[in-house]
Design an enzyme around this catalytic site. Structure first.
Site, PDB file in Angstrom:
ATOM      1  N   CYS A 286       0.831  -1.207   0.000  1.00  0.00           N
ATOM      2  CA  CYS A 286       0.000   0.000   0.000  1.00  0.00           C
ATOM      3  C   CYS A 286       0.859   1.247   0.000  1.00  0.00           C
ATOM      4  O   CYS A 286       0.942   1.954   1.007  1.00  0.00           O
ATOM      5  CB  CYS A 286      -0.939  -0.026   1.193  1.00  0.00           C
ATOM      6  SG  CYS A 286      -2.101  -1.355   0.984  1.00  0.00           S
ATOM      7  N   GLU A 287       1.537   1.483  -1.092  1.00  0.00           N
ATOM      8  CA  GLU A 287       2.345   2.682  -1.237  1.00  0.00           C
ATOM      9  C   GLU A 287       2.547   2.930  -2.733  1.00  0.00           C
ATOM     10  O   GLU A 287       2.876   2.003  -3.476  1.00  0.00           O
ATOM     11  CB  GLU A 287       3.696   2.478  -0.529  1.00  0.00           C
ATOM     12  CG  GLU A 287       4.570   3.692  -0.579  1.00  0.00           C
ATOM     13  CD  GLU A 287       5.659   3.710   0.494  1.00  0.00           C
ATOM     14  OE1 GLU A 287       5.388   3.342   1.656  1.00  0.00           O
ATOM     15  OE2 GLU A 287       6.784   4.102   0.152  1.00  0.00           O
TER      16      GLU A 287
END
Ligand code: LLP
Length: 415
Positions: A367-368
């Site tokens: 999640c980046e």
């Protein structure tokens, strides 16, 4: 022929082969994501370095100390041990791992920064390990540790100095000079003006100063050559000054830094010329050294490893096309997410070449936004189930991987 084809990586029937096996066959056995390393390639890399220094006179020993931070896999350590390598270790745990792999103490040098009393105590348990001091301020802490440990045997020490010049592929990997290219103050080494004083203090406290060390940075290419040789000159000059002050050194350690090829257009650091320059300067210096050391990390192992991962699906959003893979950069190949300048070639192992190529971003499962292995790479359109290979994954990949998002770090297989 692609620029990266060699004795490890090959193309057959438009599929990627790792030595004798196709990537698809390998992942059927081991799953994905997985790191695959080639012992053969590591040995060939080592041979290149040995050949570069092969003209050394018989009186001068050339020590190749593997910077194990690049990849401390025990099988890699054992392979290099068998071929006569030494070890550059930077933490007590690295020292322990090297010993466990079979390295004798005398072949290990411990070079630590921000070292605690406890760290020194741990290393002092091993009487023949050389301790390379990174700061004048470390001397008293080392003396305190020696006292606490009631160490009777002499302690072999060297000094890592900062010659005032550094080079690296990224501002984060320049390790000498006053400030890095982005202005970050450089934390490593003893400044020029304090080197002789450091040796005097070590002697006064009963240590056995045996060497001088420097390391300029990591990931040199051809354009870093002039700075690299200027730093060699500075090292020789400093060793001469030390000799005048009564310190006859056993070795000079020139550190690591010489890079392998990460991309097609990169011009390689001229290793043979560098080695010849060092040998010439050392042999004409009348320093009477017993040995010189180099500390390669990425040169030995980077191109001997790949990460294999699977395409879960191809996603389109706005005008962007993504190959969504079952691996995350931080858990596998974190370098592109950490260093703006880091580049890793990505090959569609299931369909290497094709007349029609697409621009596709290879995106990980973390999640980046920065979790991308490569941005808009040109390759044949990947499909669900295709295997992708991230090249140059042998150095500073597994060793820098984290469990971010609670994703596991993949297993490593040595061919
Ligand atoms: N010697 C010392 C004292 C070092 O600090 C290093 C690396 C080396 C030798 C080996 O340098 P090499 O030959 O591998 O360039 N994480 C970065 C690299 C950091 C290297 C730090 N020190 C990367 O992924 O590129």
């Amino acid at each position: 022929m692609s620029w990266w084809q060699d004795e490890f990586l090959n193309i057959k029937n438009n599929k990627l082969y790792l030595e004798e096996k196709s990537a698809e066959e390998i992942v059927r056995k081991y799953g994905t994501p997985v790191y695959i390393y080639s012992r053969k390639k590591i040995l060939n890399n080592l041979q290149n370095i040995q050949e570069a220094f092969s003209s050394a006179s018989p009186e001068l020993e050339v020590r190749i100390a593997y910077a194990m931070k690049a990849n401390p896999h025990p099988a890699i350590l054992k392979t290099l041990l068998k071929k006569g390598c030494w070890i550059d270790a930077v933490s007590p745990a690295e020292v322990k791992t090297a010993l466990k792999a079979g390295f004798p103490e005398y072949k290990i040098m411990f070079t630590g920064t921000s070292i605690s009393l406890k760290d020194f105590e741990r290393v002092l348990k091993h009487p023949e390990v050389t301790i390379n001091l990174d700061a004048y301020e470390q001397i008293e802490i080392l003396a305190e540790a020696r006292k606490k440990m009631r160490r009777k045997k002499p302690v072999r020490v060297s000094v890592r100095w900062n010659p005032g010049l550094g080079r690296g592929f990224s501002s984060k990997t320049v390790t000498a000079g006053e400030r890095s290219s982005d202005g970050t103050p450089i934390k490593f080494g003893v400044e020029e003006a304090s080197v002789i004083e450091a040796f005097k203090k070590l002697k006064k406290l009963g240590f056995e100063p045996v060497g001088l060390h420097q390391h300029l940075g990591s990931g040199w290419t051809e354009e870093d050559f002039p700075v690299a040789i200027k730093a060699v000159d500075r090292m020789i000059k400093k060793a001469r000054e030390l000799k005048k002050a009564g310190f006859n050194l056993e070795f000079l350690d020139f550190g690591g830094g010489f890079g392998p090829k990460y991309r097609a257009e990169q011009r390689l650091f001229p290793l043979a010329e560098y080695a010849a320059y060092i040998l010439d300067k050392v042999e004409s210096s009348k320093l009477d050294l017993k040995a010189i050391t180099v500390e390669p990390g990425k040169y030995l192992v980077a191109n001997a490893g790949v990460l294999l991962m699977k395409v879960e699906y191809v996603k389109k959003s706005y005008r962007n096309l993504f190959a969504c893979v079952n691996a995350g950069t931080y858990n596998t190949v974190p370098r592109p997410a950490i260093y703006e300048e880091a580049y890793h070639e990505i090959v569609n192992a299931s369909c290497v070449n094709g007349r029609q190529k697409t621009k596709i971003t290879v995106a990980g499962h973390l999640c980046e936004t920065g979790d991308v292995f490569g941005v808009e790479r040109l390759m044949p359109m990947p499909r669900r189930g295709h295997i992708m290979a991230v090249l140059m994954a042998g150095a500073y990949c597994h060793s820098m991987a984290s469990n971010f998002n609670l994703r596991p770090i993949p297993k490593e297989i040595i061919l």
